[in-house]
Design a protein around this motif. Structure first.
Motif, short mmCIF file in Angstrom:
data_model
loop_
_atom_site.label_atom_id
_atom_site.label_comp_id
_atom_site.label_asym_id
_atom_site.label_seq_id
_atom_site.Cartn_x
_atom_site.Cartn_y
_atom_site.Cartn_z
N ASP A 226 0.82 -1.21 0.00
CA ASP A 226 0.00 0.00 0.00
C ASP A 226 0.86 1.26 0.00
OD1 ASP A 226 -2.33 -1.49 0.02
OD2 ASP A 226 -2.57 -1.40 2.20
N ILE A 227 1.89 1.28 0.84
CA ILE A 227 2.74 2.47 0.95
C ILE A 227 3.58 2.66 -0.31
CG2 ILE A 227 4.66 3.50 2.23
CD1 ILE A 227 1.93 3.64 3.67
N LEU A 228 4.09 1.55 -0.87
CA LEU A 228 4.91 1.64 -2.08
C LEU A 228 4.07 1.88 -3.33
CD1 LEU A 228 7.43 -1.33 -1.67
CD2 LEU A 228 7.76 1.06 -1.03
N ASP A 229 2.79 1.50 -3.28
CA ASP A 229 1.93 1.48 -4.46
C ASP A 229 2.54 0.56 -5.52
OD1 ASP A 229 -0.35 2.10 -5.89
OD2 ASP A 229 0.55 3.86 -6.86
N LEU A 230 3.07 -0.58 -5.05
CA LEU A 230 3.70 -1.58 -5.92
C LEU A 230 3.27 -2.98 -5.47
CD1 LEU A 230 7.46 -0.48 -6.05
CD2 LEU A 230 5.79 -0.28 -7.90
N PRO A 231 3.24 -3.95 -6.38
CA PRO A 231 3.05 -5.34 -5.97
C PRO A 231 4.27 -5.82 -5.18
CG PRO A 231 2.65 -5.07 -8.33
CD PRO A 231 3.30 -3.81 -7.85
N VAL A 232 4.01 -6.61 -4.15
CA VAL A 232 5.06 -7.19 -3.32
C VAL A 232 4.95 -8.71 -3.41
CG1 VAL A 232 5.88 -7.49 -0.94
CG2 VAL A 232 5.21 -5.21 -1.77
N ASP A 233 6.02 -9.37 -3.87
CA ASP A 233 6.00 -10.81 -4.09
C ASP A 233 6.78 -11.53 -2.99
OD1 ASP A 233 4.53 -10.43 -6.33
OD2 ASP A 233 6.05 -11.12 -7.76
N ARG A 234 6.10 -12.46 -2.32
CA ARG A 234 6.74 -13.28 -1.30
C ARG A 234 6.96 -14.69 -1.85
NH1 ARG A 234 3.55 -13.32 4.20
NH2 ARG A 234 2.16 -14.73 3.06
N PRO A 235 8.20 -15.19 -1.86
CA PRO A 235 8.48 -16.49 -2.48
C PRO A 235 8.09 -17.65 -1.57
CG PRO A 235 10.49 -15.60 -1.57
CD PRO A 235 9.42 -14.55 -1.34
N THR A 236 8.03 -18.84 -2.15
CA THR A 236 7.72 -20.03 -1.36
C THR A 236 8.87 -20.36 -0.41
OG1 THR A 236 8.56 -21.42 -3.15
CG2 THR A 236 6.19 -21.04 -3.08
N VAL A 237 10.11 -20.15 -0.85
CA VAL A 237 11.28 -20.38 0.01
C VAL A 237 11.69 -19.03 0.59
CG1 VAL A 237 13.67 -21.18 0.12
CG2 VAL A 237 12.04 -22.35 -1.38
N LEU A 238 11.47 -18.88 1.90
CA LEU A 238 11.80 -17.62 2.55
C LEU A 238 13.26 -17.54 2.98
CD1 LEU A 238 8.62 -17.00 4.74
CD2 LEU A 238 9.23 -15.95 2.56
N GLU A 239 13.94 -18.67 2.99
CA GLU A 239 15.35 -18.70 3.41
C GLU A 239 16.24 -18.29 2.23
OE1 GLU A 239 16.06 -19.08 6.38
OE2 GLU A 239 14.54 -20.31 7.35
N THR A 240 15.96 -17.12 1.66
CA THR A 240 16.63 -16.76 0.41
C THR A 240 18.10 -16.42 0.60
OG1 THR A 240 15.78 -14.53 0.69
CG2 THR A 240 14.54 -15.99 -0.75
N THR A 241 18.47 -15.90 1.75
CA THR A 241 19.89 -15.59 1.98
C THR A 241 20.71 -16.87 2.01
OG1 THR A 241 19.26 -13.61 3.22
CG2 THR A 241 21.49 -14.42 3.53
N ALA A 242 20.26 -17.83 2.81
CA ALA A 242 20.94 -19.13 2.85
C ALA A 242 20.86 -19.83 1.50
CB ALA A 242 20.33 -20.00 3.95
N LEU A 243 19.72 -19.69 0.83
CA LEU A 243 19.54 -20.30 -0.48
C LEU A 243 20.57 -19.77 -1.47
CD1 LEU A 243 17.85 -22.08 -2.44
CD2 LEU A 243 16.39 -20.08 -2.81
N GLY A 244 20.82 -18.46 -1.44
CA GLY A 244 21.82 -17.88 -2.32
C GLY A 244 23.21 -18.43 -2.08
N ALA A 245 23.57 -18.57 -0.80
CA ALA A 245 24.88 -19.14 -0.46
C ALA A 245 24.97 -20.58 -0.92
CB ALA A 245 25.13 -19.04 1.04
N ALA A 246 23.88 -21.34 -0.71
CA ALA A 246 23.86 -22.74 -1.13
C ALA A 246 23.96 -22.85 -2.65
CB ALA A 246 22.58 -23.42 -0.63
N TYR A 247 23.26 -21.95 -3.36
CA TYR A 247 23.32 -21.99 -4.82
C TYR A 247 24.74 -21.76 -5.32
CZ TYR A 247 23.11 -20.63 -9.66
OH TYR A 247 23.38 -20.55 -11.00
N LEU A 248 25.43 -20.77 -4.76
CA LEU A 248 26.80 -20.49 -5.19
C LEU A 248 27.70 -21.70 -4.98
CD1 LEU A 248 27.18 -16.89 -3.72
CD2 LEU A 248 27.07 -17.49 -6.15
N ALA A 249 27.57 -22.33 -3.80
CA ALA A 249 28.39 -23.51 -3.51
C ALA A 249 28.04 -24.66 -4.44
CB ALA A 249 28.21 -23.92 -2.05
#
Length: 500
Positions: free
Chosen positions: A427-450
């Motif tokens: 509402d404040i941004l006046d933009l759509p906000v997308d929440r992914p199924t996997v919320l552990e995205t920080t750890a997911l990024g590290a795992a993907y790199l490895a």
């Protein structure tokens, strides 16, 4: 049988976590351990390095035990970490010479002000994409060298090593065999030329930092070294490192220029992928390295908010209004809509786009009827308003981000579990906000790199195809109400900014 699991170490500001992913990047076992924060003076924030190390080792072992896995089952380790937090340790013993100085720490605010007054801001911005601010590592390193007895002499003699948390962990994991970092963490030190991809001699001289203490800089996906056998029973290769916000950008699959993500943890950090060229901000944002793969750097505009989830912790630990964070959404929903209460959470100064290290937190619009519900709503809304400041600055700096319809914001971090907060953000941004199924995205990024470096996972384009939406929050607030609320926020910030 070949090892098919990846262990992600997610070392954060208030806790360390370890998460096991399988080759399809489904989350397996997890472990988490909080550790103490130390506040020795106003605006100072420190961690005990041994608390960081002990919590990382304990959670890694616990996750492997919970998953019923041994070292031979783990193909690689990926590390993601709180950025800018600064450690210096003895190369011989591996012991730090002082507590870690945390990214939130403001003790070098006057040093930074002096450097700006002396006219060095243009040089720093041109080379590093950063502003001269206590947030970054350079002035923290200088403070340690100048305030720990004998440290500068020992550093110049090559006896000491500097690192952000990733480099410290890598040193410990490899038994002191490897002193290295990745390009995303190097880019947060205020010493790294992000265009050339090297430590900058002129900046080292400016901040008085000897090159002998610096780690080697590598790609985000690379064989950094192997853990010593006594830690997990046999060696495990470390194959991925990225600072937490860049790791979240990768985990959110923001590989296309124009894509933007925002992570809500202790602070809030929004990154906009700008492609293969850094964009120089004219609106007080940072230009930084989003990731480096195969020797090629991809850049991002970044907005950094120092206090997001930490404000909810303040409600819990400082004011005693709540017992757990999940209570804030229902409280906010029940708040009196007729009250315009604003929290400007400048507890350790204000980050982007204001960069006011001397500002301190304030609350406006209080009445006799203001209570826990209004405090909760103001706290959650403060995160939404601060995000708006960042997104507006990004679109002004890089108009391409808004072409073809305005951006969609991909979100992650602990706060995004709150439906109320995410709806108010949209509402404040006046933009759509997308929440992914996997919320552990920080750890997911590290795992993907490895996993990428280990040959278990596909190239970025194919990995991006696997991103899945859990829920989209679409703007529903009337334009007049939104404009009224945003005006109140801007007025509150104006009143909070310091005279300096």
């Amino acid at each position: 049988m070949a090892a098919r699991h990846i262990l992600a170490i997610d070392q954060g500001t208030t806790s360390s976590r370890a998460i096991l992913f399988n080759a399809s990047l489904s989350v397996g076992a997890t472990a988490q351990q909080e550790f103490p924060q130390h506040f020795p003076a106003s605006g100072w924030v420190e961690h005990e390095p041994e608390d960081i190390w002990d919590s990382v080792l304990a959670t890694a072992r616990e996750a492997m035990s919970k998953g019923g896995l041994g070292a031979s089952d783990v193909a690689a380790i990926g590390i993601t970490n709180q950025r800018e937090t600064t450690l210096i340790w003895d190369r011989r013993t591996g012991r730090a010479i002082h507590r870690a100085i945390v990214w939130q720490d403001r003790r070098t605010a006057q040093t930074c002000a002096n450097l700006v007054a002396a006219g060095h801001e243009e040089l720093v911005a041109a080379r590093t994409g950063l502003r001269i601010d206590p947030y970054f590592s350079a002035t923290k390193i200088a403070w340690l060298l100048d305030n720990v007895p004998g440290a500068r002499r020992r550093a110049e003699a090559g006896e000491l090593a500097f690192g952000t948390v990733d480099a410290f962990l890598l040193w410990r994991l490899t038994g002191g065999a490897v002193h290295a970092t990745d390009a995303t963490n190097a880019a947060r030190t205020m010493l790294f030329d992000i265009g050339r991809g090297v430590w900058d001699a002129e900046l080292l001289a400016l901040f008085g930092i000897p090159a002998a203490i610096l780690p080697e800089v590598r790609d985000c996906a690379a064989h950094f070294g192997d853990t010593v056998p006594e830690l997990f029973g046999s060696p495990i290769p470390v194959r991925g490192i990225a600072g937490d916000q860049q790791a979240a950008t990768i985990g959110q699959a923001c590989f296309t220029p124009g894509m933007v993500k925002s992570t809500y943890g202790t602070g809030c950090f929004a990154l906009l992928n700008t492609g293969d060229k850094p964009v120089r901000s004219k609106h007080r944002l940072l230009s930084t390295v989003a990731y480096q793969l195969g020797g090629k750097r991809t850049y991002a505009l970044e907005g950094s908010i120092f206090i997001a989830g930490a404000a909810v912790q303040w409600l819990r630990d400082g004011l005693g209004i709540i017992e757990k964070a999940s209570e804030t959404g229902p409280l906010a929903e029940a708040a009196d809509p007729e009250q315009d209460v604003y929290l400007v959470p400048a507890f350790v100064g204000l980050g982007a786009p204001h960069w006011d290290a001397h500002a301190r937190g304030a609350m406006f619009g209080l009445t006799r009827n203001s209570g826990p519900r209004e405090f909760a709503r103001a706290t959650l809304e403060s995160v939404c308003y601060q995000t708006l400041d960042l997104i507006e600055a990004m679109h002004a700096d890089w108009p391409e981000a808004g072409q073809g319809g305005r951006s969609v914001l991909r979100v992650d971090g602990g706060m995004v579990a709150s439906d109320w907060t995410m709806q108010r953000l949209a509402d404040i941004l006046d933009l759509p906000v997308d929440r992914p199924t996997v919320l552990e995205t920080t750890a997911l990024g590290a795992a993907y790199l490895a996993g990428l470096d280990a040959g278990l996972l596909p190239e970025p384009e194919r990995f991006a195809d696997q991103w899945r939406l859990e829920r989209r929050f679409s703007p529903a607030m009337a334009a007049s109400q939104r404009e009224h609320k945003v005006r109140g926020w801007h007025d509150s910030v104006r009143r909070t900014l310091s005279a300096r």
